[in-house]
Write an enzyme that holds these catalytic residues in place. Sequence first.
Site, mmCIF file in Angstrom:
data_model
loop_
_atom_site.group_PDB
_atom_site.id
_atom_site.type_symbol
_atom_site.label_atom_id
_atom_site.label_comp_id
_atom_site.label_asym_id
_atom_site.label_seq_id
_atom_site.Cartn_x
_atom_site.Cartn_y
_atom_site.Cartn_z
ATOM 1 C CE LYS A 1 -3.426 -1.475 -12.287
ATOM 2 N NZ LYS A 1 -4.830 -1.891 -12.401
ATOM 3 C CD GLN B 1 -7.282 -0.479 -14.686
ATOM 4 O OE1 GLN B 1 -6.385 -1.302 -14.513
ATOM 5 N NE2 GLN B 1 -7.665 0.350 -13.731
ATOM 6 C CG ASP C 1 -6.910 -7.093 -10.855
ATOM 7 O OD1 ASP C 1 -6.203 -6.336 -10.163
ATOM 8 O OD2 ASP C 1 -7.380 -6.777 -11.965
HETATM 9 N N1 GUN Z 1 -9.786 -0.336 -11.430
HETATM 10 C C1 GUN Z 1 -9.480 0.326 -10.287
HETATM 11 N N2 GUN Z 1 -8.660 -0.417 -9.519
HETATM 12 C C2 GUN Z 1 -8.458 -1.584 -10.174
HETATM 13 C C3 GUN Z 1 -7.686 -2.739 -9.902
HETATM 14 O O1 GUN Z 1 -7.036 -2.886 -8.850
HETATM 15 N N3 GUN Z 1 -7.723 -3.721 -10.845
HETATM 16 C C4 GUN Z 1 -8.427 -3.591 -12.000
HETATM 17 N N4 GUN Z 1 -8.417 -4.600 -12.849
HETATM 18 N N5 GUN Z 1 -9.159 -2.528 -12.284
HETATM 19 C C5 GUN Z 1 -9.158 -1.524 -11.379
#
Ligand code: GUN
Length: 282
Positions: free
Chosen positions: A52, A96, A119
Amino acid sequence: MAELIDGKKISQDLKDEVKAEVAKLKEKGVEVTLAVILVGNDPASTVYVGNKKKACEYTGINSRSYELPEETTQEELMKLIDELNNDDTVDGILVQLPLPKQLDEDKVIRAISPDKDVDGFHPESVGRLSIGVPGFVSCTPAGVIELLKRSGTMLDGSNAVVVGRSNIVGKPMSVLLLRENATVTICHSHTKNLKEVCKNADILVVAIGQPKFIDASYVKEGATVIDVGIHRIDGTKKLCGDVDFESVEPVAGKITPVPGGVGPMTIAELMNNCLQSALMKM
Ligand code: GUN
């Protein structure tokens, strides 16, 4: 032979579009900033967060990284989120998941301001999506819609079947397909005649978390098959999806590969959500 839907190429195009818009904003003196919070050192999460941050760098979005220890308390995390909610220089906040077990994930998601919920996990964002008013959409299902549109798949009036009903993928996926005027069926572990229902789909989106579950016997000739799953094949470095690609590919009209299908779209959509957040503030 099915046409491959190239998620690598489509996500690259989307990131390039975001990059161009971010550059235009920069010329006007507007910066786009994402705050990324990682608690603990789960190896998979560390890799995802790294990817990211790389995508932020590529698109010109500022990433602010908060790496907190495994034993972080609920209060400490809530305090940080509160500070970021009130920081006008932050456009998006991403925590996350999964979080260490002493932390209440649901409370954490609700603590993020819906204006910065890139998100799309906050109940306010989910509610906005379901009644069709502007808001942040969960990145993976948003990415699937983009794959379908950019591969020229007809959505309006199609029979779309979503296998899986998770809050992050299956449920928002079904709402997004409905918004595109598809006739949508959601299947799950209690669905009777799963095979027959899937076999009726013009568009089949599979997000069940079971390796190679869907074979050719579930797929109508010429259907578009989107595989959201990702699994490591035991004892190897190879990846596979929820769809048995070798079996389904000769029957499908279009299909996403794993890797290189849905996966890269998630991060591209996250970048797009950060850009949209900055634009909404203007
Ligand atoms: N963990 C696995 N996929 C995601 C996601 O798309 N966003 C977040 N915040 N955590 C994750």
